[in-house]
Design a protein around this motif. Structure first.
Motif, PDB file in Angstrom:
ATOM      1  N   THR A 210       4.609  36.435 -48.990  1.00  0.00           N
ATOM      2  CA  THR A 210       3.328  37.188 -48.953  1.00  0.00           C
ATOM      3  C   THR A 210       2.044  36.274 -48.803  1.00  0.00           C
ATOM      4  N   LEU A 211       2.225  35.158 -49.523  1.00  0.00           N
ATOM      5  CA  LEU A 211       1.118  34.172 -49.567  1.00  0.00           C
ATOM      6  C   LEU A 211       0.976  33.583 -48.036  1.00  0.00           C
ATOM      7  N   SER A 212       2.140  33.253 -47.500  1.00  0.00           N
ATOM      8  CA  SER A 212       2.039  32.879 -45.971  1.00  0.00           C
ATOM      9  C   SER A 212       1.411  33.725 -45.063  1.00  0.00           C
ATOM     10  N   VAL A 213       2.054  35.021 -45.421  1.00  0.00           N
ATOM     11  CA  VAL A 213       1.144  36.252 -44.325  1.00  0.00           C
ATOM     12  C   VAL A 213      -0.257  36.004 -44.662  1.00  0.00           C
ATOM     13  N   VAL A 214      -0.877  36.032 -45.771  1.00  0.00           N
ATOM     14  CA  VAL A 214      -2.190  36.012 -46.328  1.00  0.00           C
ATOM     15  C   VAL A 214      -2.899  35.074 -45.544  1.00  0.00           C
ATOM     16  N   VAL A 215      -2.230  34.000 -45.681  1.00  0.00           N
ATOM     17  CA  VAL A 215      -3.004  32.497 -45.008  1.00  0.00           C
ATOM     18  C   VAL A 215      -3.008  32.754 -43.658  1.00  0.00           C
ATOM     19  N   VAL A 216      -1.960  33.177 -42.914  1.00  0.00           N
ATOM     20  CA  VAL A 216      -1.937  33.455 -41.406  1.00  0.00           C
ATOM     21  C   VAL A 216      -3.071  34.390 -40.987  1.00  0.00           C
ATOM     22  N   LYS A 217      -3.153  35.435 -41.589  1.00  0.00           N
ATOM     23  CA  LYS A 217      -3.834  36.436 -41.402  1.00  0.00           C
ATOM     24  C   LYS A 217      -5.461  36.032 -41.547  1.00  0.00           C
ATOM     25  N   SER A 218      -5.456  35.342 -42.912  1.00  0.00           N
ATOM     26  CA  SER A 218      -6.821  34.774 -42.847  1.00  0.00           C
ATOM     27  C   SER A 218      -7.150  33.878 -41.840  1.00  0.00           C
ATOM     28  N   GLU A 219      -6.438  33.117 -41.450  1.00  0.00           N
ATOM     29  CA  GLU A 219      -7.010  31.954 -40.499  1.00  0.00           C
ATOM     30  C   GLU A 219      -7.180  32.766 -39.149  1.00  0.00           C
ATOM     31  N   ALA A 220      -6.480  33.831 -38.969  1.00  0.00           N
ATOM     32  CA  ALA A 220      -6.774  34.811 -37.665  1.00  0.00           C
ATOM     33  C   ALA A 220      -8.000  35.474 -37.706  1.00  0.00           C
ATOM     34  N   ALA A 221      -8.230  36.020 -38.994  1.00  0.00           N
ATOM     35  CA  ALA A 221      -9.669  36.648 -39.226  1.00  0.00           C
ATOM     36  C   ALA A 221     -10.890  35.583 -39.023  1.00  0.00           C
ATOM     37  N   ARG A 222     -10.630  34.396 -39.372  1.00  0.00           N
ATOM     38  CA  ARG A 222     -11.858  33.681 -39.507  1.00  0.00           C
ATOM     39  C   ARG A 222     -11.789  33.115 -37.799  1.00  0.00           C
ATOM     40  N   ARG A 223     -10.723  32.830 -37.107  1.00  0.00           N
ATOM     41  CA  ARG A 223     -11.161  32.584 -35.756  1.00  0.00           C
ATOM     42  C   ARG A 223     -11.570  33.620 -34.862  1.00  0.00           C
ATOM     43  N   LEU A 224     -11.300  34.963 -35.287  1.00  0.00           N
ATOM     44  CA  LEU A 224     -11.763  36.116 -34.660  1.00  0.00           C
ATOM     45  C   LEU A 224     -13.121  36.558 -34.919  1.00  0.00           C
ATOM     46  N   ALA A 225     -13.499  36.260 -36.110  1.00  0.00           N
ATOM     47  CA  ALA A 225     -15.031  36.832 -36.600  1.00  0.00           C
ATOM     48  C   ALA A 225     -16.092  36.353 -35.548  1.00  0.00           C
ATOM     49  N   PRO A 226     -16.313  35.160 -35.325  1.00  0.00           N
ATOM     50  CA  PRO A 226     -17.396  34.759 -34.444  1.00  0.00           C
ATOM     51  C   PRO A 226     -17.671  35.604 -32.933  1.00  0.00           C
ATOM     52  N   HIS A 227     -16.350  36.252 -32.519  1.00  0.00           N
ATOM     53  CA  HIS A 227     -16.070  36.668 -31.375  1.00  0.00           C
ATOM     54  C   HIS A 227     -15.806  38.248 -31.153  1.00  0.00           C
ATOM     55  N   ASP A 228     -14.938  38.590 -32.206  1.00  0.00           N
ATOM     56  CA  ASP A 228     -14.518  40.089 -32.141  1.00  0.00           C
ATOM     57  C   ASP A 228     -14.215  40.580 -33.601  1.00  0.00           C
ATOM     58  N   MET A 229     -15.449  41.044 -34.025  1.00  0.00           N
ATOM     59  CA  MET A 229     -15.399  41.539 -35.514  1.00  0.00           C
ATOM     60  C   MET A 229     -14.642  42.569 -35.697  1.00  0.00           C
TER      61      MET A 229
END
Length: 395
Positions: A210-229
């Motif tokens: 679960t924590l691995s999934v949270v980390v991966v999706k959090s990193e994806a959200a951080r990368r996407l936030a400036p370009h695709d909210m």
């Protein structure tokens, strides 16, 4: 009521409940000491001067009682009971018994039942049966030869045999009860340890994934936030969903009723691997595995996905399920570097725990670098695995 009186009242209530709930233990050696009162008749003969050579009789009486106490106390300690010293003391006691009974007769014949009782505390099995039979026959013969006892000779022989047999039976039963209580305590301790092991394994696998999934999706959200909210919000929504699912699974793990499946874990693995930039490929062949095998393979898939996401740096992860009539095999292969451990070994605590789980179910788990690079996890189980000792605790 004063505080001291209240504390004393509570203490008395606790002691009363303890006494009420305390189970009776096996008899101790002190329970056999009052039987020495059978020798009061011979002591009365000595006191009234009815016994010739009273000093010899008194010395014999003192020696017999001393040996009786020593033998009885040794009979309640298995190590001391089976020692050569116990048999030597028993032989000396037998010599005194025959000497006093043959020399004086009358009330002195009652030393035969006492000696038989001492034999019952030391001897077991065939030794006990042969010894008591011979002793009862000798007691009856001495009583017939003397002819001066108040009861019939056969009663001396019967009393001699039955006193030793009953004593041995009671002590054997007490020893069995003691061993059963110790075994029950050991089983209870083992059950607690198994439950702790099950919970620690489940918690490791659940939270690690679960924590691995949270980390991966959090990193994806951080990368996407400036370009695709909108895409970033979608990843955050997935994090919320994963968290809620994790809470449910942890509750199920605590109660011990969590049941997974390979299909469920593979469905959950696809978006997790995709978020980490890993392509998931699944190949199936053969009939579906049995429920317990399917649940165990689900744990394997979960752990393999967790390791691939956290450690591998892979771009492709392939799941191959080969289910035959006798064995079912799941092979998970990625093209990354593989999970790293201190010391350079492959695998981790999760894979080690899974190996123990599959071994308890009659299966095996192997992991390590693949022949063409990457990392391979291969699990194999009997196709018809069912619940067994220790298996339910691991699923």
């Amino acid at each position: 009521m004063s505080r001291g009186a209240a504390l004393r009242g509570r203490g008395f209530a606790v002691r009363r409940r303890t006494r009420r709930n305390r189970r009776p233990g096996p008899p101790g050696p002190y329970a056999l000491l009052p039987i020495l009162l059978l020798g009061l008749g011979s002591f009365s003969n000595l006191w009234q001067g009815e016994t010739p050579n009273p000093w010899v009789g008194g010395a014999g009486l003192l020696a017999f009682n001393s040996l009786y106490v020593s033998v009885v106390f040794r009979g309640f300690d298995r190590k001391r009971r089976e020692s050569a010293t116990s048999y030597a003391l028993l032989a000396a006691m037998g010599a005194i018994t025959f000497g006093l009974a043959i020399g004086y007769g009358g009330n002195w014949l009652l030393f035969f039942p006492l000696f038989s009782l001492a034999c019952g505390t030391i001897l077991r099995g065939r030794q006990l049966g042969a010894g008591l039979t011979a002793l009862a026959g000798c007691a009856c013969a001495v009583a017939v030869w003397r002819g001066d006892h108040v009861s019939e000779p056969w009663t001396i022989g019967y009393g001699t045999f039955i006193s030793g047999a009953v004593t041995a039976a009671i002590l054997t039963l007490s020893e069995t009860v003691t061993e059963l209580r110790a075994t029950r305590q050991e089983l209870a301790r083992s059950a607690v340890e198994q439950e702790r092991l099950r919970f620690s394994r489940d918690l490791h696998d659940l939270l690690g994934h679960t924590l691995s999934v949270v980390v991966v999706k959090s990193e994806a959200a951080r990368r996407l936030a400036p370009h695709d909210m909108d895409a970033a919000i979608e990843q955050i929504t997935d994090i919320e969903s994963v968290g809620r699912q994790a809470l449910t699974e942890i509750r199920e793990a605590v109660t011990g009723y969590r049941e997974g499946s390979l299909a469920t874990e593979l469905d959950r693995a696809r978006p997790v691997l995709a978020a980490a930039g890993i392509e998931a490929v699944v190949h199936r062949s053969g009939p579906p595995p049995a429920p317990q095998a399917d649940a165990l393979l689900g744990w394997v898939a979960r752990e393999a996905v967790t390791n691939a996401v956290r450690h591998s740096g892979a771009t492709r992860c392939e799941f191959v399920l080969d289910s035959a009539s006798e064995r079912v095999r799941l092979t998970v292969t990625d093209d990354g570097a593989g999970p790293s451990r201190p010391g350079g070994g492959a695998g981790g605590t999760g894979l080690k725990g899974l190996s123990e789980r599959l071994a308890a179910a009659g299966g095996s788990l192997e992991s390590g670098p693949g022949a063409d690079g990457g990392f391979v996890v291969e699990a194999e189980l009997p196709a018809g695995v069912r619940d067994g000792p220790g298996l339910r605790d691991t699923c």
